[in-house]
Motif scaffolding. Sequence first.
Motif, short mmCIF file in Angstrom:
data_model
loop_
_atom_site.label_atom_id
_atom_site.label_comp_id
_atom_site.label_asym_id
_atom_site.label_seq_id
_atom_site.Cartn_x
_atom_site.Cartn_y
_atom_site.Cartn_z
N ALA A 106 0.82 -1.22 0.00
CA ALA A 106 0.00 0.00 0.00
C ALA A 106 0.85 1.26 0.00
N SER A 107 2.17 1.12 -0.01
CA SER A 107 3.01 2.32 0.11
C SER A 107 3.24 3.02 -1.23
N SER A 108 2.86 2.40 -2.34
CA SER A 108 3.00 3.11 -3.62
C SER A 108 2.11 2.49 -4.69
N GLY A 109 2.08 3.13 -5.85
CA GLY A 109 1.44 2.59 -7.04
C GLY A 109 -0.02 2.19 -6.85
N LEU A 110 -0.31 0.97 -7.29
CA LEU A 110 -1.68 0.47 -7.27
C LEU A 110 -2.23 0.34 -5.85
N GLY A 111 -1.38 -0.15 -4.93
CA GLY A 111 -1.82 -0.32 -3.55
C GLY A 111 -2.17 1.02 -2.91
N GLY A 166 3.38 -2.65 3.96
CA GLY A 166 4.47 -2.44 3.00
C GLY A 166 5.76 -2.44 3.79
N ARG A 167 6.88 -2.28 3.12
CA ARG A 167 8.14 -2.27 3.87
C ARG A 167 8.57 -0.87 4.27
N ASN A 168 8.31 0.10 3.43
CA ASN A 168 8.83 1.45 3.66
C ASN A 168 7.86 2.25 4.55
N ARG A 169 8.24 2.38 5.84
CA ARG A 169 7.31 3.00 6.81
C ARG A 169 6.97 4.44 6.44
N ILE A 222 6.01 -4.31 7.23
CA ILE A 222 6.38 -5.74 7.25
C ILE A 222 6.73 -6.17 5.84
N ASP A 223 7.74 -7.02 5.74
CA ASP A 223 8.07 -7.64 4.47
C ASP A 223 7.14 -8.86 4.31
N VAL A 224 6.43 -8.93 3.19
CA VAL A 224 5.46 -10.03 3.03
C VAL A 224 6.15 -11.40 3.00
N ARG A 225 7.47 -11.40 2.86
CA ARG A 225 8.19 -12.68 2.91
C ARG A 225 8.25 -13.25 4.32
N ALA A 285 -4.22 -8.84 -1.70
CA ALA A 285 -2.82 -9.28 -1.75
C ALA A 285 -2.19 -8.67 -3.00
N ASN A 286 -1.67 -7.46 -2.83
CA ASN A 286 -1.22 -6.66 -3.97
C ASN A 286 0.30 -6.54 -4.06
N ALA A 287 1.01 -6.66 -2.93
CA ALA A 287 2.46 -6.39 -2.93
C ALA A 287 3.16 -7.24 -3.98
N SER A 333 10.70 -15.12 -14.37
CA SER A 333 10.19 -15.42 -13.03
C SER A 333 9.01 -14.51 -12.68
N TYR A 334 9.00 -13.28 -13.21
CA TYR A 334 7.84 -12.40 -12.95
C TYR A 334 6.58 -13.02 -13.58
N GLY A 335 6.68 -13.40 -14.87
CA GLY A 335 5.52 -14.00 -15.54
C GLY A 335 5.05 -15.25 -14.81
N TYR A 374 -0.82 -2.54 -18.47
CA TYR A 374 0.16 -1.58 -17.97
C TYR A 374 -0.50 -0.48 -17.14
N VAL A 375 0.05 -0.27 -15.95
CA VAL A 375 -0.39 0.84 -15.08
C VAL A 375 0.87 1.67 -14.81
N SER A 376 0.76 2.97 -14.92
CA SER A 376 1.95 3.84 -14.79
C SER A 376 2.34 4.02 -13.33
N THR A 377 3.21 3.15 -12.86
CA THR A 377 3.70 3.20 -11.47
C THR A 377 5.22 3.11 -11.49
N ALA A 378 5.82 3.12 -10.29
CA ALA A 378 7.28 2.97 -10.21
C ALA A 378 7.74 1.70 -10.91
N1 LIG Z 1 2.21 -1.46 -12.78
C1 LIG Z 1 1.76 -2.35 -13.62
O1 LIG Z 1 1.73 -2.14 -14.86
C2 LIG Z 1 1.20 -3.66 -13.11
C3 LIG Z 1 0.52 -4.47 -14.01
C4 LIG Z 1 0.02 -5.67 -13.57
C5 LIG Z 1 0.18 -6.06 -12.27
N2 LIG Z 1 0.85 -5.26 -11.42
C6 LIG Z 1 1.01 -5.73 -10.03
O2 LIG Z 1 0.48 -4.75 -9.15
C7 LIG Z 1 1.13 -4.85 -7.88
C8 LIG Z 1 1.56 -3.48 -7.45
O3 LIG Z 1 2.55 -2.99 -8.35
P1 LIG Z 1 2.76 -1.45 -8.67
O4 LIG Z 1 2.76 -1.30 -10.14
O5 LIG Z 1 1.85 -0.65 -7.84
O6 LIG Z 1 4.28 -1.31 -8.22
P2 LIG Z 1 4.98 -0.37 -7.12
O7 LIG Z 1 4.54 1.04 -7.25
O8 LIG Z 1 6.42 -0.70 -7.20
O9 LIG Z 1 4.37 -0.94 -5.76
C9 LIG Z 1 4.74 -2.17 -5.23
C10 LIG Z 1 4.26 -2.24 -3.81
O10 LIG Z 1 4.58 -3.53 -3.28
C11 LIG Z 1 5.28 -3.33 -2.05
N3 LIG Z 1 6.24 -4.41 -1.84
C12 LIG Z 1 7.19 -4.85 -2.67
N4 LIG Z 1 7.88 -5.83 -2.12
C13 LIG Z 1 7.36 -6.01 -0.88
C14 LIG Z 1 7.68 -6.87 0.20
N5 LIG Z 1 8.67 -7.77 0.12
N6 LIG Z 1 6.94 -6.79 1.33
C15 LIG Z 1 5.96 -5.87 1.44
N7 LIG Z 1 5.60 -5.04 0.45
C16 LIG Z 1 6.32 -5.10 -0.68
C17 LIG Z 1 5.97 -1.99 -2.19
O11 LIG Z 1 6.18 -1.41 -0.93
P3 LIG Z 1 7.60 -1.21 -0.22
O12 LIG Z 1 8.56 -0.79 -1.26
O13 LIG Z 1 7.29 -0.18 0.82
O14 LIG Z 1 7.89 -2.53 0.36
C18 LIG Z 1 4.92 -1.19 -2.93
O15 LIG Z 1 3.97 -0.68 -2.03
C19 LIG Z 1 2.28 -5.85 -8.06
O16 LIG Z 1 1.90 -7.11 -7.58
C20 LIG Z 1 2.45 -5.89 -9.57
O17 LIG Z 1 3.02 -7.11 -10.00
C21 LIG Z 1 1.37 -4.05 -11.80
#
Ligand SMILES: NC(=O)c1ccc[n+]([C@@H]2O[C@H](COP(=O)([O-])OP(=O)(O)OC[C@H]3O[C@@H](n4cnc5c(N)ncnc54)[C@H](OP(=O)(O)O)[C@@H]3O)[C@@H](O)[C@H]2O)c1
Length: 261
Positions: A10-15, A34-37, A59-62, A85-87, A152-154, A185-189
């Motif tokens: 929830a700390s960035s992007g879609l979450g 998320g990890r980054n407080r 918390i690290d989801v791992r 479950a978005n991380a 591995s991502y796919g 595609y979603v425009s995130t980090a």
């Molecule tokens: N952007 C796209 O085009 C797209 C498309 C399809 C699916 N998705 C999926 O959407 C989800 C969110 O991605 P995003 O695009 O929003 O990317 P993002 O902006 O990089 O966000 C990723 C989020 O996951 C958290 N995260 C990563 N590793 C973690 C860990 N070990 N423990 C806890 N939190 C963790 C990050 O928080 P911290 O850094 O604070 O840990 C961050 O809040 C992902 O599952 C991604 O695969 C994205």
Amino acid sequence: MPRTIVITGASSGLGEALALRYAREPNSRLGLIGRNRERLENVAQRCRDVGAAVSVAAIDVRSRAMMEDWLRRFDDENPIDLLIANAGVMTGSVAAGEIEPAEIAYQLVEINVLGVLNTVQPVVSRMIARGRGQIAIMSSIAGFVPLPDAPSYGASKAAALNYGLALRELLQPRGIKVSVVCPGYVSTAMTHQESGSKPFAIPPDRAAELIERGLAQDPAIITFPTFFALLTRLSGLLPDWLRRRTNAPFRFTVKDRDLRD
Ligand SMILES: NC(=O)c1ccc[n+]([C@@H]2O[C@H](COP(=O)([O-])OP(=O)(O)OC[C@H]3O[C@@H](n4cnc5c(N)ncnc54)[C@H](OP(=O)(O)O)[C@@H]3O)[C@@H](O)[C@H]2O)c1
């Protein structure tokens, strides 16, 4: 009626966009992981500003033990209605044709696959006991077809898709809704560190709107943009040689391997 919603990543992007969206529901209570407080607190404050009650967990989801402990304690106080479950992280070839290093591939699978299990498992038995609840699992259109530039991502997203659909079938008779979210595609980090064309990319707040609307209808898969998702799914049905040709314009590299930990 107030709802309790937990979102990982929830700390960035879609979450972040989902958190801000659900924060606007009347009397909503959010659990943000998320990890980054610092980034989490920033999102939490913006959610509080629009009226939500928010708890934050860096918390690290791992970490299976930490996830179980926090989720169960949170659920004791606020039975979770919706668990997202978005991380996730993404990496791939830094140079065309390069194979990702083992260390990176293992880390990614731990976060994207085991992280989903660590999120769902502690809560699902509680939801079964209550006979209600909803789970959303973040996959991707990358889960529909092999990605030679990010194997591995796919694979992690195909695993999330398969896991979510299996859970849906298993849990539906027990009153629990499960949907898998497969965005394009979603425009995130995450996408900013990826080179190559990103057709039909949309901003995160639009994606969050589509996900919220989808979850309200409880479909098996929420995927968008519709046309791109359809093309991707159809390409997965093609003979391998033809699928590779249709995929050629979408090959990419990643700018670096920073998994942001
Ligand atoms: N952007 C796209 O085009 C797209 C498309 C399809 C699916 N998705 C999926 O959407 C989800 C969110 O991605 P995003 O695009 O929003 O990317 P993002 O902006 O990089 O966000 C990723 C989020 O996951 C958290 N995260 C990563 N590793 C973690 C860990 N070990 N423990 C806890 N939190 C963790 C990050 O928080 P911290 O850094 O604070 O840990 C961050 O809040 C992902 O599952 C991604 O695969 C994205």
